[in-house]
Scaffold this active site. Structure first.
Site, short mmCIF file in Angstrom:
data_model
loop_
_atom_site.label_atom_id
_atom_site.label_comp_id
_atom_site.label_asym_id
_atom_site.label_seq_id
_atom_site.Cartn_x
_atom_site.Cartn_y
_atom_site.Cartn_z
N ARG A 1 0.88 -1.18 0.00
CA ARG A 1 0.00 0.00 0.00
C ARG A 1 0.90 1.22 0.00
O ARG A 1 1.76 1.38 0.87
CB ARG A 1 -0.89 -0.02 1.25
CG ARG A 1 -1.71 1.26 1.49
CD ARG A 1 -2.74 1.47 0.37
NE ARG A 1 -3.76 2.42 0.76
CZ ARG A 1 -3.65 3.75 0.67
NH1 ARG A 1 -2.53 4.29 0.22
NH2 ARG A 1 -4.65 4.52 1.03
N GLU B 1 -11.87 4.33 -4.38
CA GLU B 1 -11.99 2.91 -4.07
C GLU B 1 -12.55 2.13 -5.24
O GLU B 1 -13.53 2.53 -5.88
CB GLU B 1 -12.88 2.70 -2.83
CG GLU B 1 -12.29 3.20 -1.53
CD GLU B 1 -11.00 2.49 -1.16
OE1 GLU B 1 -10.88 1.27 -1.47
OE2 GLU B 1 -10.11 3.13 -0.60
N ARG C 1 -0.92 -5.33 4.52
CA ARG C 1 -0.12 -4.85 3.39
C ARG C 1 1.09 -4.07 3.90
O ARG C 1 0.99 -3.32 4.87
CB ARG C 1 -0.97 -3.94 2.49
CG ARG C 1 -2.18 -4.61 1.90
CD ARG C 1 -3.06 -3.66 1.11
NE ARG C 1 -3.65 -2.63 1.96
CZ ARG C 1 -4.55 -1.73 1.54
NH1 ARG C 1 -4.98 -1.77 0.28
NH2 ARG C 1 -5.05 -0.83 2.37
#
Length: 203
Positions: free
Chosen positions: A118, A126, A168
């Site tokens: 990320r 999104e 992440r």
């Protein structure tokens, strides 16, 4: 007869006093470590009482010239060792795929391990959990910046966590001979600068 009279006049001699227990006076040479001396010192009422004179400077610590392990002074704890901060990622990799406008999957060069990364400091519309306006365009922009197989450098930031709540890696991703993906997405207009919980990032 005279002896009997003297004994009667003086009276019977007092009985001998009970012998008292003899307590050895200890000094620092009687202990193998400062902690051993400190424990004895505290058991004997230290620092308020120091019958053996083990605390020569009155700081509450006995026999400070002795080797460690060392004991804590009264009401104090030994300093706790500082936990080491988690290691931040810093490694060369290749792009495997683009997940969305601010997330990529990379394969570490050498080990072959895959990581979902990320990008720190940006946020894009999104794509999952409800498609937002611009999500597809942000993903296409990232795919052009980071095609499959492209060499990159994945680098974390000490001001941020190592991973987010989804597991992440949090990192900057710099392309080899090209732009940093985080910055490029903002410049292209498909991402906005994002500061998580007021923790400003460094790059």
């Amino acid at each position: 007869m005279l002896g009997i009279l003297i004994a009667a006049f003086v009276g019977a001699a007092p009985a001998a006093a009970e012998p008292t227990a003899w307590v050895a006076d200890r000094d620092c040479s009687d202990f193998s470590s400062q902690r051993q001396a400190q424990d004895y010192f505290l058991d004997r009422g230290g620092p308020g009482s120091d019958p053996d004179r083990l605390d020569s400077d009155g700081d509450g610590r006995a026999c400070e010239s002795l080797p460690c392990p060392c004991g804590a002074g009264p009401g104090r704890q030994p300093p706790a060792s500082k936990p080491k901060p988690p290691r931040r990622p810093d490694f060369p990799a290749r792009i495997v795929r683009v997940t969305d406008g601010d997330t990529v999957v990379v394969r570490r060069v050498g080990s072959g391990r895959r990581f979902k990364v990320r990008l720190i400091g940006i946020d894009t519309p999104e794509k999952f959990g409800g498609l937002e306006c611009g999500a597809r365009q942000a993903s296409r922009s990232m795919k052009r910046l980071a095609p499959r197989g492209r060499r990159v450098r994945v680098k974390g930031d000490p001001s941020q966590d190592r991973r987010d709540r989804y597991g992440r890696l949090l990192a900057y991703v710099k392309t080899r001979g090209g732009p940093q993906l985080n910055i490029a997405q903002v410049r292209r207009g498909w991402a906005k600068v994002y500061v998580y919980q007021g923790r400003r990032f460094r790059q």
